[in-house]
Motif scaffolding. Structure first.
Motif, PDB file in Angstrom:
ATOM      1  N   THR A   1       0.829  -1.221   0.000  1.00  0.00           N
ATOM      2  CA  THR A   1       0.000   0.000   0.000  1.00  0.00           C
ATOM      3  C   THR A   1       0.864   1.271   0.000  1.00  0.00           C
ATOM      4  OG1 THR A   1      -1.791  -1.194   1.065  1.00  0.00           O
ATOM      5  CG2 THR A   1      -1.917   1.187   1.175  1.00  0.00           C
TER       6      THR A   1
ATOM      7  N   ARG B   1       0.479   5.729  12.123  1.00  0.00           N
ATOM      8  CA  ARG B   1       1.845   5.200  12.277  1.00  0.00           C
ATOM      9  C   ARG B   1       1.861   3.668  12.294  1.00  0.00           C
ATOM     10  NH1 ARG B   1       2.868   6.582  18.695  1.00  0.00           N
ATOM     11  NH2 ARG B   1       0.704   6.293  19.328  1.00  0.00           N
ATOM     12  N   SER B   2       0.945   3.063  11.526  1.00  0.00           N
ATOM     13  CA  SER B   2       0.923   1.587  11.536  1.00  0.00           C
ATOM     14  C   SER B   2       2.126   1.030  10.784  1.00  0.00           C
ATOM     15  CB  SER B   2      -0.374   1.069  10.908  1.00  0.00           C
ATOM     16  OG  SER B   2      -0.383   1.326   9.525  1.00  0.00           O
TER      17      SER B   2
ATOM     18  N   LEU C   1       1.894  -1.237   8.718  1.00  0.00           N
ATOM     19  CA  LEU C   1       1.377  -1.521   7.376  1.00  0.00           C
ATOM     20  C   LEU C   1       1.484  -0.303   6.469  1.00  0.00           C
ATOM     21  CD1 LEU C   1      -0.427  -3.806   5.967  1.00  0.00           C
ATOM     22  CD2 LEU C   1      -2.358  -2.403   6.644  1.00  0.00           C
ATOM     23  N   ASN C   2       1.167   0.862   7.018  1.00  0.00           N
ATOM     24  CA  ASN C   2       1.062   2.058   6.176  1.00  0.00           C
ATOM     25  C   ASN C   2       1.971   3.214   6.591  1.00  0.00           C
ATOM     26  OD1 ASN C   2      -0.994   1.242   4.271  1.00  0.00           O
ATOM     27  ND2 ASN C   2      -2.413   1.224   5.984  1.00  0.00           N
TER      28      ASN C   2
ATOM     29  N   HIS D   1      -0.323  10.784  14.826  1.00  0.00           N
ATOM     30  CA  HIS D   1      -1.089   9.624  15.307  1.00  0.00           C
ATOM     31  C   HIS D   1      -2.178  10.103  16.269  1.00  0.00           C
ATOM     32  CE1 HIS D   1       1.558  10.233  18.705  1.00  0.00           C
ATOM     33  NE2 HIS D   1       2.568  10.208  17.828  1.00  0.00           N
ATOM     34  N   SER D   2      -2.796   9.152  16.960  1.00  0.00           N
ATOM     35  CA  SER D   2      -3.967   9.512  17.771  1.00  0.00           C
ATOM     36  C   SER D   2      -3.610  10.421  18.958  1.00  0.00           C
ATOM     37  CB  SER D   2      -4.677   8.254  18.271  1.00  0.00           C
ATOM     38  OG  SER D   2      -3.866   7.578  19.197  1.00  0.00           O
TER      39      SER D   2
ATOM     40  N   VAL E   1      -5.640   6.334   8.407  1.00  0.00           N
ATOM     41  CA  VAL E   1      -6.173   6.396   9.769  1.00  0.00           C
ATOM     42  C   VAL E   1      -7.280   5.356  10.012  1.00  0.00           C
ATOM     43  CG1 VAL E   1      -7.139   7.944  11.513  1.00  0.00           C
ATOM     44  CG2 VAL E   1      -5.822   8.898   9.630  1.00  0.00           C
ATOM     45  N   GLY E   2      -8.282   5.360   9.124  1.00  0.00           N
ATOM     46  CA  GLY E   2      -9.453   4.521   9.353  1.00  0.00           C
ATOM     47  C   GLY E   2     -10.581   5.296  10.005  1.00  0.00           C
ATOM     48  N   GLN E   3     -10.637   6.620   9.724  1.00  0.00           N
ATOM     49  CA  GLN E   3     -11.754   7.447  10.233  1.00  0.00           C
ATOM     50  C   GLN E   3     -12.332   8.264   9.085  1.00  0.00           C
ATOM     51  OE1 GLN E   3     -11.321   9.765  13.739  1.00  0.00           O
ATOM     52  NE2 GLN E   3     -10.207   8.167  14.823  1.00  0.00           N
TER      53      GLN E   3
ATOM     54  N   VAL F   1      -5.541   6.918   2.006  1.00  0.00           N
ATOM     55  CA  VAL F   1      -5.392   5.460   2.102  1.00  0.00           C
ATOM     56  C   VAL F   1      -6.657   4.825   2.699  1.00  0.00           C
ATOM     57  CG1 VAL F   1      -3.939   3.595   3.020  1.00  0.00           C
ATOM     58  CG2 VAL F   1      -2.907   5.783   2.437  1.00  0.00           C
TER      59      VAL F   1
ATOM     60  N   ILE G   1     -10.071   3.261   3.939  1.00  0.00           N
ATOM     61  CA  ILE G   1     -11.238   2.591   3.353  1.00  0.00           C
ATOM     62  C   ILE G   1     -12.196   2.354   4.509  1.00  0.00           C
ATOM     63  CG2 ILE G   1     -12.116   0.568   2.133  1.00  0.00           C
ATOM     64  CD1 ILE G   1      -9.379   0.144   0.917  1.00  0.00           C
TER      65      ILE G   1
ATOM     66  N   THR H   1      -2.579  -1.117  -4.568  1.00  0.00           N
ATOM     67  CA  THR H   1      -2.060  -2.082  -3.591  1.00  0.00           C
ATOM     68  C   THR H   1      -1.855  -3.450  -4.251  1.00  0.00           C
ATOM     69  OG1 THR H   1      -3.068  -0.912  -1.762  1.00  0.00           O
ATOM     70  CG2 THR H   1      -2.577  -3.217  -1.379  1.00  0.00           C
TER      71      THR H   1
HETATM   72  P1  NAP Z   1      -4.337   1.065  11.972  1.00  0.00           P
HETATM   73  O1  NAP Z   1      -3.333  -0.006  12.112  1.00  0.00           O
HETATM   74  O2  NAP Z   1      -5.599   1.008  12.740  1.00  0.00           O
HETATM   75  O3  NAP Z   1      -3.611   2.455  12.278  1.00  0.00           O
HETATM   76  C1  NAP Z   1      -4.331   3.645  12.293  1.00  0.00           C
HETATM   77  C2  NAP Z   1      -3.410   4.758  12.685  1.00  0.00           C
HETATM   78  O4  NAP Z   1      -4.182   5.957  12.720  1.00  0.00           O
HETATM   79  C3  NAP Z   1      -2.780   4.590  14.068  1.00  0.00           C
HETATM   80  O5  NAP Z   1      -1.415   4.941  14.017  1.00  0.00           O
HETATM   81  C4  NAP Z   1      -3.567   5.558  14.955  1.00  0.00           C
HETATM   82  O6  NAP Z   1      -2.802   6.154  15.990  1.00  0.00           O
HETATM   83  C5  NAP Z   1      -3.930   6.637  13.958  1.00  0.00           C
HETATM   84  N1  NAP Z   1      -5.109   7.390  14.368  1.00  0.00           N
HETATM   85  C6  NAP Z   1      -6.296   6.912  14.783  1.00  0.00           C
HETATM   86  N2  NAP Z   1      -7.139   7.912  15.062  1.00  0.00           N
HETATM   87  C7  NAP Z   1      -6.467   9.059  14.812  1.00  0.00           C
HETATM   88  C8  NAP Z   1      -6.782  10.423  14.912  1.00  0.00           C
HETATM   89  N3  NAP Z   1      -7.979  10.854  15.319  1.00  0.00           N
HETATM   90  N4  NAP Z   1      -5.839  11.321  14.574  1.00  0.00           N
HETATM   91  C9  NAP Z   1      -4.614  10.937  14.155  1.00  0.00           C
HETATM   92  N5  NAP Z   1      -4.255   9.646  14.036  1.00  0.00           N
HETATM   93  C10 NAP Z   1      -5.176   8.721  14.361  1.00  0.00           C
HETATM   94  O7  NAP Z   1      -4.795   1.217  10.438  1.00  0.00           O
HETATM   95  P2  NAP Z   1      -4.058   0.854   9.071  1.00  0.00           P
HETATM   96  O8  NAP Z   1      -3.979  -0.626   8.925  1.00  0.00           O
HETATM   97  O9  NAP Z   1      -2.835   1.661   8.882  1.00  0.00           O
HETATM   98  O10 NAP Z   1      -5.178   1.353   8.022  1.00  0.00           O
HETATM   99  C11 NAP Z   1      -5.567   2.704   7.963  1.00  0.00           C
HETATM  100  C12 NAP Z   1      -6.687   2.846   6.936  1.00  0.00           C
HETATM  101  O11 NAP Z   1      -6.189   2.434   5.666  1.00  0.00           O
HETATM  102  C13 NAP Z   1      -7.915   1.964   7.198  1.00  0.00           C
HETATM  103  O12 NAP Z   1      -9.062   2.664   6.777  1.00  0.00           O
HETATM  104  C14 NAP Z   1      -7.692   0.783   6.295  1.00  0.00           C
HETATM  105  O13 NAP Z   1      -8.898   0.159   5.902  1.00  0.00           O
HETATM  106  C15 NAP Z   1      -7.040   1.445   5.111  1.00  0.00           C
HETATM  107  N6  NAP Z   1      -6.218   0.572   4.289  1.00  0.00           N
HETATM  108  C16 NAP Z   1      -6.320   0.731   2.963  1.00  0.00           C
HETATM  109  C17 NAP Z   1      -5.543  -0.025   2.123  1.00  0.00           C
HETATM  110  C18 NAP Z   1      -5.656   0.181   0.644  1.00  0.00           C
HETATM  111  O14 NAP Z   1      -5.241  -0.669  -0.126  1.00  0.00           O
HETATM  112  N7  NAP Z   1      -6.172   1.321   0.205  1.00  0.00           N
HETATM  113  C19 NAP Z   1      -4.660  -0.974   2.630  1.00  0.00           C
HETATM  114  C20 NAP Z   1      -4.536  -1.083   4.012  1.00  0.00           C
HETATM  115  C21 NAP Z   1      -5.328  -0.306   4.839  1.00  0.00           C
HETATM  116  P3  NAP Z   1      -2.188   5.298  17.229  1.00  0.00           P
HETATM  117  O15 NAP Z   1      -0.989   4.610  16.665  1.00  0.00           O
HETATM  118  O16 NAP Z   1      -1.840   6.340  18.228  1.00  0.00           O
HETATM  119  O17 NAP Z   1      -3.260   4.357  17.656  1.00  0.00           O
END
Ligand code: NAP
Length: 280
Positions: free
Chosen positions: A139, A164-165, A167-168, A187-188, A207-209, A227, A229, A263
């Protein structure tokens, strides 16, 4: 400008298809990709089906190995070990998330770094952060390729990454550092996300929001890669408020049809790279 990820992914797949024809002529074999799917998660099933479809379309030998939700860790680890030693298999991917009884780290660590098409193995993570050659997670690699379509020179640009995952967010930061961007990872617990974003030439939202990033968070002329979804009552939505942000950004990816298609295309590209390295 809307960055058409669907079209750019299609073009990339066409290039990869040609590469495979060349590889077949040279090595009399083609790359092989094995995807392990555990359980019945509906989203995972769709992702895996699409991965196999696109792999087959461009000439990669692709197989899916399915296990029931209740499978034990050793069975999966034994299978990975067999695949690691199988010369016909160039790339191995275990679809996440995994059921509770299976330790994600153990599974990721068990895949040979040379066959780790997801780029999650610590060796590949280390290579990326050291600026060495290695597999880059699909991704962030897709985001980077989309970004390069609209920003030829990234040097000195200020990139703000939201999330900061492993994955991304983290691999994305490494990719942009390598391009001499100044990178802020948020990050959060970040205190004033809006202000951080307002200073950015490039925003990567992972983020996922839904619709977290608003129009008044974005500097005029910035590039925004979404990114996220998120399934909402209105259908699939990104982490960026597209309607608002598209009015101020120089370029933006839509959801769907932005990062998503890239991706899978990058997974295919990583599989070909694994094959080439194994044969060189
Ligand atoms: P994740 O592991 O849940 O990580 C989310 C990150 O966002 C964490 O670092 C979290 O902070 C941060 N966060 C959460 N709420 C926040 C806020 N209000 N302000 C600032 N930062 C915040 O998610 P992920 O796996 O990286 O995926 C993120 C998104 O991408 C999801 O919607 C997922 O479905 C999508 N995605 C898309 C693809 C694609 O092919 N397009 C592939 C993978 C994922 P903390 O570390 O402090 O908790």
């Amino acid at each position: 400008m809307i960055i058409d990820g669907k079209k750019i992914a299609e073009e990339l797949r066409e290039e990869l298809k040609k590469k495979i024809i060349e590889l077949k002529a040279t090595y009399k074999s083609v790359p092989g990709l094995t995807v392990i799917l555990i359980g019945e998660d509906p989203a995972s099933k769709i992702y895996v089906k699409n991965k196999q479809k696109y792999a087959k379309d461009i000439g990669i030998n692709s197989e899916i190995i399915k296990y029931q939700e209740s499978v034990d860790e050793k069975t999966v680890l034994d299978k990975i070990s067999k695949l690691n030693n199988d010369k016909k298999i160039s790339g191995i991917l275990v679809q996440l998330p995994l059921p509770k009884q299976i330790n994600k780290k153990k599974i990721i660590d068990a895949i040979l770094p040379e066959k780790d098409v997801d780029g999650f193995h610590p060796v590949n993570v280390g290579n990326l952060s050291s600026g060495y050659e290695g597999k880059v997670p699909c991704t962030p690699l897709g985001c980077y390729l989309l970004l390069r379509k609209v920003e030829k020179d990234l040097k000195g640009k200020h990139a703000v990454i939201i999330g900061r995952s492993n994955l991304n967010g983290k691999p994305m930061a490494q990719l942009l550092l390598k391009e001499n961007c100044t990178v802020t990872i948020t990050h959060s617990k970040t205190k004033d996300l809006k202000n951080e974003c307002k200073r950015a030439d490039i925003i990567i939202a992972a983020v996922g929001q839904p619709k977290l990033v608003k129009g008044d968070w974005v500097k005029k002329g910035a590039v925004v890669i979404d990114v996220g979804i998120n399934k909402t009552a209105n259908g699939l939505e990104g982490d960026v408020d597209f309607e608002e942000v598209s009015k101020v950004a120089k370029a933006i990816t839509p959801v769907p049809g932005g990062v998503g298609p890239m991706t899978i295309a990058c997974l295919l590209s990583n599989t070909i790279e694994c094959f080439k390295r194994a044969n060189s």
